[in-house]
Design an enzyme around this catalytic site. Structure first.
Site, PDB file in Angstrom:
ATOM      1  N   ASP A  80      -3.685  84.859  98.826  1.00  0.00           N
ATOM      2  CA  ASP A  80      -4.646  84.163  97.966  1.00  0.00           C
ATOM      3  C   ASP A  80      -5.855  85.033  97.632  1.00  0.00           C
ATOM      4  O   ASP A  80      -6.380  85.739  98.490  1.00  0.00           O
ATOM      5  CB  ASP A  80      -5.162  82.904  98.662  1.00  0.00           C
ATOM      6  CG  ASP A  80      -4.104  81.822  98.716  1.00  0.00           C
ATOM      7  OD1 ASP A  80      -2.951  82.086  98.318  1.00  0.00           O
ATOM      8  OD2 ASP A  80      -4.428  80.709  99.175  1.00  0.00           O
TER       9      ASP A  80
ATOM     10  N   ASP B  14       4.922  76.559  95.936  1.00  0.00           N
ATOM     11  CA  ASP B  14       4.273  77.283  97.031  1.00  0.00           C
ATOM     12  C   ASP B  14       5.241  77.470  98.205  1.00  0.00           C
ATOM     13  O   ASP B  14       6.401  77.057  98.162  1.00  0.00           O
ATOM     14  CB  ASP B  14       3.012  76.495  97.443  1.00  0.00           C
ATOM     15  CG  ASP B  14       1.890  77.393  97.922  1.00  0.00           C
ATOM     16  OD1 ASP B  14       2.170  78.509  98.382  1.00  0.00           O
ATOM     17  OD2 ASP B  14       0.721  76.959  97.859  1.00  0.00           O
TER      18      ASP B  14
HETATM   19  C1  GLA Z   1      -1.619  78.344  98.931  1.00  0.00           C
HETATM   20  C2  GLA Z   1      -1.538  78.980  97.552  1.00  0.00           C
HETATM   21  C3  GLA Z   1      -2.830  78.741  96.813  1.00  0.00           C
HETATM   22  C4  GLA Z   1      -3.115  77.254  96.699  1.00  0.00           C
HETATM   23  C5  GLA Z   1      -3.101  76.619  98.082  1.00  0.00           C
HETATM   24  C6  GLA Z   1      -3.152  75.100  98.018  1.00  0.00           C
HETATM   25  O1  GLA Z   1      -2.566  78.975  99.751  1.00  0.00           O
HETATM   26  O2  GLA Z   1      -1.242  80.343  97.653  1.00  0.00           O
HETATM   27  O3  GLA Z   1      -2.798  79.324  95.543  1.00  0.00           O
HETATM   28  O4  GLA Z   1      -2.131  76.658  95.885  1.00  0.00           O
HETATM   29  O5  GLA Z   1      -1.946  76.970  98.822  1.00  0.00           O
HETATM   30  O6  GLA Z   1      -3.143  74.520  99.294  1.00  0.00           O
END
Ligand code: GLA
Length: 674
Positions: free
Chosen positions: A217, A162
């Site tokens: 997301d 990430d």
């Molecule tokens: C980010 C990622 C998500 C998830 C969250 C976890 O937002 O893009 O897919 O993994 O972190 O905290």
């Protein structure tokens, strides 16, 4: 090839998220591909289902369910752990990650053994930053080697890496460093780059990881799914075996979309050769969810070894046709209806570029039936629905029943009002038609039409024809009357057509659509939050009454507040929102304060909290707030509704899209004359 890719990426410049940093230097050597992820990874990730509420039981149960439900046999392999699996601090002596004592008491290695024993693989997560996004555990920035080594020793097979807390170190330094660290371990580990499409990873990701997120997301809503589809679908040239565009994990089964919308989500992801990572808790999955996730015909399109991502053949105002060439010369065709009304969508062998032939073999990937077609591939697709076909040139086409286009026409309310809203007591006409797209005749064709109990149905033109020749269309019409006392609400209309092939195979095609019987608005002056709407769509969870939008769950908002001013009454929406009321020509005006609610998301950038508020009377926009930002006071709108059948209020996300846009309709007062 690189020149072509750069030219394409220039053309595609508009898809990149805001805040694109410049691509400094070419990534260092150690290039992929390494023979991994030759088809898009399939598996599970807990984040969409549980957030941080994860534990080893969930991972074990998911592995067991992969086996017992047949999902493993359908191709699902990776069981992936997302954020929050480790303790806040590293081991002070070894500098290594410490698995969370309560959530993973047996440790990750034992879990990997458990998963491997079932013929599956284990995935893990961390961030290319000082902490992960949920800030519950350290990230790997500056610890790449020891962390990669730890993952490899534990038996991890997949890493999602990430982007949070990255200290502004360029992505092109951070992501290759972990690639090199993983490579040094000698263990094959699929490497998933998760920098949300911010640095145009489709341009450099193929040399760094096996897949890269192209977007922010996903959340469990139609608007989110749709926007990610649109950002990702234009990136087709960059995907291929070992290097995939990733529009984020699946939401199928989580409850925020209808079953039809989840089928669209799954179909679109498969067409785009996206990773298929289940994001729902399988312990609670319904048979319908398992049927969608386990659709092997659709999975075969996603997993096709050619690895081509579908391209857009046509998009006619939200009626999409996607084309995905397959390794054996077949073509997967996806007919996707983004709009609010059912529509006929179709293409032809010529448009698909198929060589001429006497006929084609057409497999319907959701109905799991095979037909012959003379070269037209078209049918009615319901609002938000998707039909997928696999088209091939089989020599045995003549054994199959003819393909048909089954069409149902309902009255549209007109005035740009989507779908069908049918006032109680008023007759309307529904037309059914079936077109023979095959070479062979359809025998004993029969329509059947089912209205809700108590509704009057009369066939207007009794049609005795049972034979439908190749190329012909037959139709029939029904008059339907919802009784005057029909309670307000949604109702299902269903229709079927049945026909036989010359070999007496029976084909049964069905269709259903939701109609809304609206409630006329009350007489006099009303707060709009006390009036029942006919239909509502909202960008994030439901529209809230007398509170801000909040999150996905109903009733989770806060008091309505626009730039410090509180309101007791009103509607909390999130762009893109559209709420429809049936006025029956009785009202004169809507008077309301509008603005962005103070309940803003702190990340990534509050300047994105913008929206335009619109009031529509039938097909005419009667008031418009212009662009409102989170820094603006409420603005007052007055909409003249005189004589209108329908009122529609719209929270439009504005030019920067709909993210973070919580729009309030505060103190909305509707004045009706009778
Ligand atoms: C980010 C990622 C998500 C998830 C969250 C976890 O937002 O893009 O897919 O993994 O972190 O905290």
């Amino acid at each position: 090839m690189r020149a072509l890719i750069s030219a394409l990426s220039l053309l595609l410049g508009t898809v990149a998220a805001a805040g694109v940093s410049t691509v400094a230097a070419p990534p260092p050597a150690a290039a992929l591909p390494d023979g991994q992820a030759l088809t898009p990874p399939m598996g599970f990730n807990n984040w969409n289902a549980t957030g941080c509420a994860i534990n080893e039981t969930l991972i074990r149960d998911t592995a067991d369910l992969f086996v017992s439900t047949g999902l493993k046999d359908a191709g699902y392999k990776y069981v992936n752990i997302d954020d929050c699996w480790a303790e806040l601090d590293r081991d002070p002596v070894t500098g290594r990650y410490v698995p969370h004592h309560e959530r993973f008491p047996s440790g990750i290695e034992a879990l990997a053994d458990y998963v491997h024993a079932r013929g599956l693989k284990l995935g893990i997560y961390t961030s290319a930053g000082t902490q992960t996004c949920a800030r519950t555990m350290p990230g790997s920035l500056g610890h790449e080697d020891i962390d990669a080594q730890t993952f490899a020793e534990w038996g991890v097979d997949y890493l999602k890496y990430d982007n949070c807390h990255n200290q502004n170190v360029p992505a092109l330094e951070r992501y290759p460093r972990m690639r090199d660290a993983l490579k040094k371990t000698g263990r094959p580990i699929v490497y998933s780059i998760c920098e949300w499409g911010q640095n145009r990873p489709w341009e450099w990701g193929a040399d760094v990881g096996h897949l890269w997120r192209t977007t922010g997301d996903i959340n469990d809503s139609w608007a989110s799914m749709l926007s990610l589809f649109k950002s990702n679908v234009v990136l087709a040239p960059f995907a291929g075996p070992g290097h995939w565009n990733d529009p984020d994990m699946l939401e199928v089964g989580n409850g925020g979309m209808t079953e039809r919308e989840y089928r669209s989500h799954f179909s679109l992801w498969a067409s785009m050769a996206a990773p298929l990572l289940i994001g729902t808790d399988l312990r609670r999955a319904t048979p319908q969810t398992l049927e969608i996730l386990g659709n092997r015909d659709v999975i075969a399109v996603d997993q096709d070894p050619l690895g081509a991502q579908a391209t857009v053949l046509r998009n006619d105002n939200g009626r999409w046709i996607l084309k995905k060439p397959l390794a054996n010369g077949d073509i997967a065709v996806t007919l996707f209806n983004e709009t609010e009304s059912s529509a006929t969508i179709g293409t032809s062998a010529a448009e698909l570029g198929l060589p001429q032939g006497p006929a084609y073999v057409l497999r319907d990937l959701w109905e799991h039936r095979t037909f012959e077609s003379a070269g037209t591939f078209a049918t009615t697709v319901p609002a938000h629905g998707t039909v997928m076909y696999r088209v091939s040139r089989g020599a045995d086409w003549w054994r199959q029943p003819p393909a048909s286009g089954f069409g149902v026409d309902l009255p549209s309310a007109g005035f740009g009002v989507p779908g069908s809203v049918v006032p109680a007591g008023k007759p309307f006409t529904a037309s059914l038609s079936v077109a023979n797209h095959g070479r062979l005749p359809m025998l004993e064709a029969r329509f059947q039409f089912t209205a809700p109990d108590g509704w009057a149905v009369r066939r207007l033109d009794p049609n005795g024809r049972r034979l439908v020749r190749a190329g012909e269309t037959v139709s029939t019409r029904y008059e339907v009357i919802p009784p005057a006392a029909t309670p307000v609400g949604p109702y299902q209309l269903a229709a079927t057509v049945t026909y036989h092939s010359i070999f007496d195979d029976e084909v049964h095609r069905s269709w259903s659509e939701e109609l809304i019987v609206p409630e006329p608005v009350p007489a006099g002056v009303s707060e709009l939050s006390a009036v029942h709407w006919a239909k509502a769509a909202n960008g994030f969870g439901p529209v809230e009454l007398d509170m801000s939008n909040g999150g996905i769950r109903p009733g989770d908002g806060r008091p309505l507040t626009i730039n410090g001013r509180g309101y007791a009454k009103g509607l909390g929406t999130h762009a893109e929102a559209s709420i429809l009321y049936y006025l029956a020509g009785r009202c004169s005006s809507l008077s309301v304060d509008v603005g962005i609610d103070d309940e803003r998301d702190p990340r990534p950038d509050p300047t994105q909290s913008t929206a335009i508020f619109e009031i529509w009377a039938d097909g005419v926009k009667v008031a418009d707030s212009g662009l409102r930002t989170w820094q603006d006071d409420a603005v007052h709108l007055d909409g003249n509704l005189t004589g209108a059948s329908f009122l529609r209020i719209v929270t439009n996300g504005g030019p920067d899209g709909f993210r973070w846009d919580r729009g309030d309709w505060a103190d909305p007062v509707l004045t009706c004359t009778i």
